[in-house]
Design a protein around this motif. Structure first.
Motif, PDB file in Angstrom:
ATOM      1  N   THR A 189       0.832  -1.214   0.000  1.00  0.00           N
ATOM      2  CA  THR A 189       0.000   0.000   0.000  1.00  0.00           C
ATOM      3  C   THR A 189       0.860   1.256   0.000  1.00  0.00           C
ATOM      4  N   ARG A 206       0.758   4.101  -2.825  1.00  0.00           N
ATOM      5  CA  ARG A 206       0.558   5.533  -2.521  1.00  0.00           C
ATOM      6  C   ARG A 206       1.651   6.378  -3.180  1.00  0.00           C
ATOM      7  N   ALA A 264      -5.920  11.649  -5.488  1.00  0.00           N
ATOM      8  CA  ALA A 264      -6.996  11.205  -4.591  1.00  0.00           C
ATOM      9  C   ALA A 264      -6.831   9.722  -4.267  1.00  0.00           C
ATOM     10  N   ARG A 288      -4.322   9.130  -1.580  1.00  0.00           N
ATOM     11  CA  ARG A 288      -4.817   9.427  -0.222  1.00  0.00           C
ATOM     12  C   ARG A 288      -5.784   8.354   0.255  1.00  0.00           C
ATOM     13  N   ASP A 289      -6.679   7.929  -0.639  1.00  0.00           N
ATOM     14  CA  ASP A 289      -7.725   6.977  -0.269  1.00  0.00           C
ATOM     15  C   ASP A 289      -7.553   5.699  -1.089  1.00  0.00           C
ATOM     16  N   LEU A 290      -7.191   4.597  -0.419  1.00  0.00           N
ATOM     17  CA  LEU A 290      -6.837   3.374  -1.149  1.00  0.00           C
ATOM     18  C   LEU A 290      -8.025   2.761  -1.884  1.00  0.00           C
ATOM     19  N   ALA A 291      -9.244   2.967  -1.376  1.00  0.00           N
ATOM     20  CA  ALA A 291     -10.418   2.435  -2.088  1.00  0.00           C
ATOM     21  C   ALA A 291     -10.559   3.144  -3.438  1.00  0.00           C
ATOM     22  N   THR A 292     -10.329   4.451  -3.441  1.00  0.00           N
ATOM     23  CA  THR A 292     -10.335   5.202  -4.697  1.00  0.00           C
ATOM     24  C   THR A 292      -9.199   4.728  -5.590  1.00  0.00           C
ATOM     25  N   ALA A 352     -11.084  -3.553   0.565  1.00  0.00           N
ATOM     26  CA  ALA A 352     -11.128  -3.192   1.996  1.00  0.00           C
ATOM     27  C   ALA A 352     -11.420  -4.433   2.836  1.00  0.00           C
TER      28      ALA A 352
END
Lengths: 41, 135
Positions: B3, B7, B66, B69-73, B131
């Motif tokens: 992860t 990122r 984005a 910042r947000d791993l689901a995105t 997730a």
């Protein structure tokens, strides 16, 4: 799916490496340049 | 580990795309100045499409930021990012043996194609897990 994507990408990578030694690469691309295209350098 | 690498990959690629997109957008306006001499001999139509590509790159880069910042995105945008990167490589490879582009850029086209394919592979393999699953 991940392995299929990897296979495709690696195949493209290999094709990119092979291009200069291919018949297309050896043909001499400069001869095919259109007259109106300017050279950058 | 994965992860963190994703990122970093998404953030760096996103920043690069936003900066490149902004430069293309600004190039359009710089070209409109009287007597301007553009860095690249693209002409009015080329600058028009460069501005279009610039806006699209800013949007794409923003989405990648984005995703960093947000791993689901990030999980959502990684596959199509890989597809688009492969497309960027594919047309450069075609351009390499179409004389016009070879005359302009030479082997830089193949180098760029290789970079884009490596980036695409990175987006395929570093894509965050759903997730709730540990990667």
């Amino acid at each position: 799916m991940r392995y299929l994507a990897t296979l495709l990408l690696v195949a493209l990578f290999a094709l990119n490496l092979w291009l200069p030694s291919s018949p297309l690469g050896r043909r001499g691309n400069e001869r095919a340049v259109r007259a109106h295209v300017p050279a950058l350098w | 580990m994965r992860t963190g690498a994703f990122r970093a990959l998404a953030a760096l690629t996103g920043l690069l795309f936003v900066a490149g997109g902004a430069a293309l957008f600004v190039a359009f306006f710089a070209y409109q100045r009287p007597g301007s001499e553009p860095l690249l001999p693209m002409g009015p139509l080329g600058h028009y499409f460069a501005a279009f590509a610039g806006c699209a790159l800013v949007g794409w880069g923003g989405a990648l930021l984005a995703g960093a910042r947000d791993l689901a995105t990030g999980r959502g945008i990684a596959p199509m990012t890989a597809v688009a990167l492969a497309g960027l490589a594919l047309y450069r490879m075609l351009g390499w043996f179409m004389g016009d582009y070879y005359a302009l850029m030479g082997d830089l086209l193949r180098v760029e194609a290789a970079v884009f394919l490596v980036l695409a592979l990175a987006f395929v393999w570093l894509r965050p897990a759903p997730a709730g699953r540990i990667s």
